[in-house]
Design an enzyme around this catalytic site. Structure first.
Site, PDB file in Angstrom:
ATOM      1  N   CYS D 110     -44.533   4.506 -40.444  1.00  0.00           N
ATOM      2  CA  CYS D 110     -45.786   5.174 -40.093  1.00  0.00           C
ATOM      3  C   CYS D 110     -46.302   5.927 -41.310  1.00  0.00           C
ATOM      4  CB  CYS D 110     -45.538   6.141 -38.942  1.00  0.00           C
ATOM      5  SG  CYS D 110     -46.946   7.210 -38.578  1.00  0.00           S
ATOM      6  N   CYS D 114     -53.590   7.826 -39.433  1.00  0.00           N
ATOM      7  CA  CYS D 114     -54.493   7.262 -38.421  1.00  0.00           C
ATOM      8  C   CYS D 114     -54.983   8.322 -37.441  1.00  0.00           C
ATOM      9  CB  CYS D 114     -53.817   6.127 -37.674  1.00  0.00           C
ATOM     10  SG  CYS D 114     -53.267   4.822 -38.797  1.00  0.00           S
ATOM     11  N   THR D 201     -48.092  14.227 -36.345  1.00  0.00           N
ATOM     12  CA  THR D 201     -47.819  13.220 -37.362  1.00  0.00           C
ATOM     13  C   THR D 201     -48.387  13.664 -38.704  1.00  0.00           C
ATOM     14  OG1 THR D 201     -47.968  11.532 -35.674  1.00  0.00           O
ATOM     15  CG2 THR D 201     -48.162  10.797 -37.938  1.00  0.00           C
ATOM     16  N   GLU D 267     -42.889  13.804 -38.259  1.00  0.00           N
ATOM     17  CA  GLU D 267     -43.562  14.475 -37.151  1.00  0.00           C
ATOM     18  C   GLU D 267     -43.056  15.907 -37.064  1.00  0.00           C
ATOM     19  OE1 GLU D 267     -45.022  11.105 -34.057  1.00  0.00           O
ATOM     20  OE2 GLU D 267     -42.912  11.052 -34.614  1.00  0.00           O
ATOM     21  N   HIS D 302     -57.452   5.215 -31.202  1.00  0.00           N
ATOM     22  CA  HIS D 302     -56.092   5.337 -31.712  1.00  0.00           C
ATOM     23  C   HIS D 302     -55.164   4.256 -31.154  1.00  0.00           C
ATOM     24  CE1 HIS D 302     -53.291   7.392 -34.146  1.00  0.00           C
ATOM     25  NE2 HIS D 302     -52.526   7.825 -33.153  1.00  0.00           N
ATOM     26  N   TYR D 306     -52.664   1.117 -33.467  1.00  0.00           N
ATOM     27  CA  TYR D 306     -51.274   0.647 -33.441  1.00  0.00           C
ATOM     28  C   TYR D 306     -51.114  -0.774 -33.952  1.00  0.00           C
ATOM     29  CZ  TYR D 306     -49.222   4.889 -31.989  1.00  0.00           C
ATOM     30  OH  TYR D 306     -48.757   6.180 -32.018  1.00  0.00           O
ATOM     31  N   CYS D 308     -51.046  -1.268 -36.803  1.00  0.00           N
ATOM     32  CA  CYS D 308     -50.137  -1.046 -37.938  1.00  0.00           C
ATOM     33  C   CYS D 308     -48.754  -1.599 -37.646  1.00  0.00           C
ATOM     34  CB  CYS D 308     -50.026   0.437 -38.267  1.00  0.00           C
ATOM     35  SG  CYS D 308     -49.225   1.396 -36.953  1.00  0.00           S
ATOM     36  N   GLU D 456     -42.165   5.689 -31.107  1.00  0.00           N
ATOM     37  CA  GLU D 456     -43.568   6.074 -31.284  1.00  0.00           C
ATOM     38  C   GLU D 456     -44.510   5.004 -30.714  1.00  0.00           C
ATOM     39  OE1 GLU D 456     -46.341   5.879 -34.821  1.00  0.00           O
ATOM     40  OE2 GLU D 456     -44.953   7.474 -35.431  1.00  0.00           O
TER      41      GLU D 456
END
Lengths: 498, 498, 498, 498
Positions: D110, D114, D201, D267, D302, D306, D308, D456
């Protein structure tokens, strides 16, 4: 032997409406069989008519929502049905898929025109490529044919799947050379073909057919490597319409037991006996090297066409929700959860199909082709999710889906009232309406249209393994391995005392 | 009104063979309807006969393999069919499940005797418990009835599912009190009942029925809280046999299109109009407190009875392998992998059912009951895995399963030879045999016996959510939480500076 | 070189309690490494101790619940730990599996004794079979060894997995012959072995090891085809304890971050450098034909031993329910539904394992072996369901599982109070207890004991494909095909005009 | 108290490169804790640095591939990082998703930007809508802020998730009002806020934060209904960085054991103690009616972000293929099949995300928002498929993933050579490289980056149930029911004698 004009004489007046379309199918002298009997007039046959009516819906949609079902086709320069249009950009493929979903919603079945549409798309670019490399004029011939079809607004079917016989052997090594459709004779005017095509969707409902090879060919398979267009009523053709689950419910009596009395799919076996195709309708003749390309482009188009099943999914989700409502349990949490799951799976299919359309790329001919990876991924999801959606629909609907009395029982004076009394659901719901919804669920999950919603979802446009092979080809595992090596530090000297 | 002896007069000579059984069904004056018509003699009805023949297989098995299909019943002290035996130890339940799987393998369908068997098991212990607490003599009555049945070696069906109407209301609050089967009158000789039972498996094929409540009752539901046995030809009964997918293929002509011409299931709606049950056949009358127990014990037995579906799974796995063999692809890795997956799922179901039998426990009456948790787990797997097995079978079999011409086409002189030519598989396989296997796969996945293999697997013995509720009850989450707290150190002072 | 008595001198007094066991591990001169450092005393090593403690639980269970953890072993005629017992009937295997689940519940991890137990079972019957055919006396040797072990009540480990090098080559064709453990020398007194064993469970915690071949051997692999027992502190052995996820949390400070501070698994690489085994502890020497049998019997036992994971499942289900309770959402429908699903999957595993135990069959030696098909099916479910159970546990627990501050933060005067304030759940729950439960879920799903619950569930006792191969072997597809042909009417003349 | 210019003084020179970015994080006086200790300089902290480096990759990408990582932002009229851009058409969202997948591929974790990006998108349109209805000037303020951020090319984080306390209660009914971040004071210059945000995050890596409400608010929750931007080093902020699986491997020694030594996620819990936000950075203040809209738009953006994870999937598929290659089994059919399945699942996620981008629609402010249904469907697939991909990766990789010796063992002179000898794979592969790939697989499936890839993926942007609620809202079940009724003939008089 008819010259070209004669072949189009019937279509001098373009087909404008669904009624025109149905009328255009009457009076043709085709050799059609169903359940061992010659069908004189398919339009009048109660088992076959629902499949004709499903295809007619493509004309109804064009009339009612021309922006979706119709298109201005640049090739002929006319307004025509979108099922005759070569996609010239992502927006065309997006609109195509929206049209397919909508037709799925309207009919709850296979409306049978996608094979022809996707054959048109594949032939457009492949003929262009052959010509570019070989100096042939297939593309010009193809455009001329397509322009006539667009102008007449007819239905073109696509015929691809051969019987194949021993699947470990190419055409020229089969014991019986007819197990792949082939050219048995050539003369100055054209080619003569014999063999068969299997599982032909919408065969009896079309006006013309495009015949294509079904797989990669070798040089020795030249006589099996051809593409051509012919009228479905050309001499030498025999059609054997396949049996479907519950097909004869269409003739049992009323409409209830059928579940969906208006619409159904159709698949037939077509036998070719020395059928003539004039040269101007031959779009490939012996260029075996292009067979694989043609098949790949066709399946790339066609696998995304299975977006239609999300339209069927919409209907089935709705039917399940309605059944739950009849039982008074629509708001129970596990029922809602199942409806959400069905929707989630249905929209996942939709998203895969649509993403592939948006990410389409132009080919040399100018036609756009769906993204190959995503189209395979989409179809692969289609081979799984409708089965789970159907299972959940039956779960919600209850066992009555398969134990319910017949419509004839309902009409019987003695027992009809008993059925009305004992099958009543929550107050305010007509028992007969409850039965209709349950019959629709039966129709789509274990009845006539389950053929299209389930089994065809497995095998149409290639069985699951065919998609896996294409995904393997496109997955670019070497690039992925390089990414992994980089992050893992493979080959780095400074690390790990390596 | 017949006295007790008269009720058994027909069965003076025990049923010994399948032929005896079939003969015993003839000439009964039952009111049976199918598709709106009175069925004079169900044994002669081509659609109904395969379901009679499936039940007859339970007698054939007892003749051919008495150690499996038969049993020495301690209650009557006779050799009788295992379907009439109250289990007195784990070995009885294990043998029962082996018998059920074998019958599944022999028939490829629902042989319809498990409901009655499981009703016997549940009534045995519940009547015992009621008597123990209330001083009634239901258990004695029940044993007397069962001894006669065992001696006569007849078929007992179990009738449980009521129409239920508005599912949010108990029986006494329904608008129409008949929506649950109820006692409308009592007199010195017995009770009179009206209402209906739905989805009755094997109704027309049985000799006697046991009627039972379908769910937990309240005190106000006393008139709906009863158990009784009655002859299936008792006055006042009407049977409406439900339609099944492809049922009429039995009358289309030959045997091919049916897929499995010999065997099928049967489910009917039974309407009761003031039907009399003499006191000696009444096994519960108003003891509403025991309705829930009865239902729970019945479903615990019955959910494990779904082991029969592993017998159907064996057939379907075999059919898929045979189809692959016909195509010459049986040893291809993805085909083998799918057969393994099908077997893995099928044996997982088997193991859950068997574990529950081995872990059965005795009740006060001495009857053994399957482990409740495992029986629910087993049935819950049955609501999932057959659907995936069926999907994989269709995947292996290919699209021909739903597009194949009819047997009548094969018999037609003009097109029969074309079908034989083009549907040939690998050399050495008769085309007609290839078609037979594909029709069997159709039969079990989207045809008549898919009703039993798929939809009934969802809803029989309770829909999926019913198992989830039982699993929730039995999961003992508090004990599990205690384990977690112990390992996590919850409440420990010395740790974590808490 | 020690003679046999010397080898048992340390164990003159049987191990009676967990404390005895732990004491017995002290002061041994083993060459043990962890993270690049020699471990002088594993019992004192904070990372290793939890794995010793997990094994110690097998003694605690025997003390607390002797009917479950202990057994009267007929071979030695003593009361000993059930982990040293050869099963002589289904009840033994059932009790074994109950013990394994209970130990899973008590430890939440791999307690590491099953490999040795299953090695004992496999060696018992295979030595018997070798002797019967070859006139050797391995079985007598083995019984003598086992009797001593039972009397001393020690821990026996089983070492099977070789490094394997190039997996496409048998041992004798490897570039480096040491890539399978092998006999490098034989003399009158015994054999000398070199090579390595991988992934050895509980290596450092055991007293003796049984080394066995890892796969089918050929004649040329005779020197790799042997079985022997040796003390874990025999000269020439080096142990390298593998790293585990979050292993060093054991040394970070308090107990909270570890999640399960008391218990963990252990796997080590063992290197053998010319290690001597006296003849009396050699149980196979060159009988390559039996290597496959040994492996198959071992894996059949061992695959069912994965029932232990249902004990871990119990803990994880409990932890998830507790976490939901802390959040005040335990009765929310989707939470309950997830707990039910977790239980359903967990009990499905259990049922497969138990069914295979109940259906065990005796071998020639008298030892009972689990049903092979069901044992493979059970393990195959273990390669799938714990992953879904873990996913659902994380779903219920929430993201805090992976974003939570450390225990050291909690102890910090400045931020500890902030954590207590902001991580509070529903009223009445101590924040630190909430954190403990979340750390336990982390431990089992993405922490140290996820190693055992997830990855080991995939690969222990053979990776998924190994089970599929065995399922393929046992599925008897020919019998299934015959059933399908019979029902389909294949080969019948009277039907279908064939 | 700083005026506006002072707040931007540090950023007078725009951040141009990754090095600039890292330098910009140095020397800030933030109160950061990790494992109970104050972190003086996060950039120097070995556990934290990989998370900083992952975010730095967003700058590297912009430098190396400006067309992907950069954009010309119309608001400020400058070239800036794409993570600061408000999407003004589908192409922007498509490019965004391509960038996210690429960064996933580059980092395997991550990269933490984002949330901020999607907060920008949501605030743009919501401030516009508030102003339109209320005559406020939030949108102008927001644009001014964003223009400065774009010009300075800084990192903006988004802080949404509150501790929530008792989840059944709204903010104003919590026992402790701080359990949702709230305004504790207002004065002429701005607002003062106290409370906390969880799971933040990339908190320590950002320059500014946007704080937003986490859920629907009521009128009584006005003081909890606000949006504002503040510097991450504003007085009154405390950061507690959460522990991650295997986080301390970064300090164990070399790079091998970490698996991915360069990149990780981050996080933190952020505690706010009377933190001041000047009016010009307040973008909502009490307009509780817009909280739900803001949350919905944010999550719609959002959930698609994901995508990603498909970049991580690419890495993991590559790592599994590389591991198979090291074992010499890459072309074995079951291995290939698993790689195909992983790819199929990965691309299904991709297609859902992309379809939602292509089908984005403009809002009143001109910003484009992903299709809400498809975005939820995409994220819902993310809560499932990475878990199966990870399971398959471990299946291919083998048990060594969790039993492998440490790098320190490899560096030990005594045992290092033994490890090299025994862990060798197929010839030509360096043992250390084989270990690196296995450690990468550990890292992504049960190690530090499994935090991001798995847990996550469940909870980020809302837990699975949150998506199901949105899918339920968007599924338009009434329209689906109407379709079903139409096809079933519900309400038709002419049919069924109804």
């Amino acid at each position: 032997m008819p010259d070209s004009d004669a072949l189009w004489a019937d279509f001098a007046r373009p087909i404008a409406t669904a009624e025109d379309y149905i009328a255009s199918l009457r009076g043709r002298r085709m050799t059609v069989f169903f359940m061992g009997e010659r069908v004189a007039e398919p339009v009048e046959h109660p088992v076959i008519f629902p499949s004709i009516n499903a295809m007619a819906e493509t004309y109804r949609l064009a009339s009612e929502r021309p922006e979706l079902g119709g298109v201005r086709a640049p090739i002929a320069g006319v307004e025509t049905n979108r099922f005759l249009h070569v996609p010239t950009g992502p927006a065309d493929l997006v609109a195509k898929h929206e049209m397919q979903r909508e037709l799925g919603r309207r009919t709850g079945t296979c409306f049978q025109r996608c094979v022809g549409l996707d054959a048109i798309g594949a032939c457009h670019s492949v003929t262009f490529d052959i010509d570019a490399e070989n100096g042939t004029d297939y593309h010009k011939r193809f455009l001329a044919f397509l322009a006539k079809a667009q102008t007449a607004n007819i239905v073109i079917g696509g015929a691809m799947t051969d019987p194949k016989g021993d699947r470990s052997k190419p055409p020229h090594r089969q014991d019986d050379p007819d197990l792949f459709l082939r050219i048995v004779k050539r003369d100055a005017k054209g080619i003569y073909i014999s063999g068969a095509k299997m599982h032909q969707t919408g065969a009896v409902n079309s006006h013309w057919l495009i015949v294509m090879p079904t797989m990669r060919m070798t040089e020795a398979d030249k006589d099996w490597s051809f593409v051509g267009a012919l009228r479905v009523d050309a001499p030498g053709l025999t059609y054997i319409v396949g049996r479907q689950t519950n097909d004869t419910r269409a003739v049992d009596g009323g409409a209830l037991d059928a579940g969906n009395a208006q619409f159904a799919g159709q698949e037939a076996m077509i036998v070719f006996d020395n059928v003539f195709i004039p040269n101007e309708y031959v779009f490939m003749d012996g260029e075996w090297q292009y067979a694989a390309t043609l098949v790949e482009r066709f399946t790339t188009y066609h696998r995304s066409s299975y977006v239609c099943k999300t339209g069927l999914g919409d209907v089935l989700i709705g039917a399940a929700a309605e059944a739950a409502s009849h039982n008074g349990v629509e708001s129970v949490s596990h029922i809602k959860d199942k409806l959400v799951e069905m929707t989630h799976l249905n929209e996942t299919i939709y998203s895969s199909c649509m993403a592939g359309a948006y990410r389409s790329k132009p080919m040399a001919s100018g036609a756009y082709l769906n993204d190959e990876m995503l189209s395979n991924v989409a179809k692969h999801n289609v081979t799984r999710f409708p089965f789970e959606i159907a299972r959940l629909a039956q779960d919600i609907a209850g066992g009555l889906v398969v134990t319910m009395p017949s419509e004839k029982d309902l009409q019987n004076n003695e027992i009809g009232p008993l059925i009305r009394k004992f099958l009543q659901g929550r107050s305010g719901v007509e028992t007969v309406d409850r039965m209709r919804i349950l019959r629709l669920i039966e129709n789509m999950t274990i009845g006539r249209n389950a053929v299209g919603y389930l089994t065809e979802s497995l095998h149409g446009a290639g069985s699951p393994q065919a998609q896996r092979i294409q995904i393997a080809r496109g997955m670019d595992v070497e690039a992925k391995k390089a990414r992994a090596r980089k992050l893992a530090g493979v080959g780095e000297r400074r690390r790990s005392g390596g």
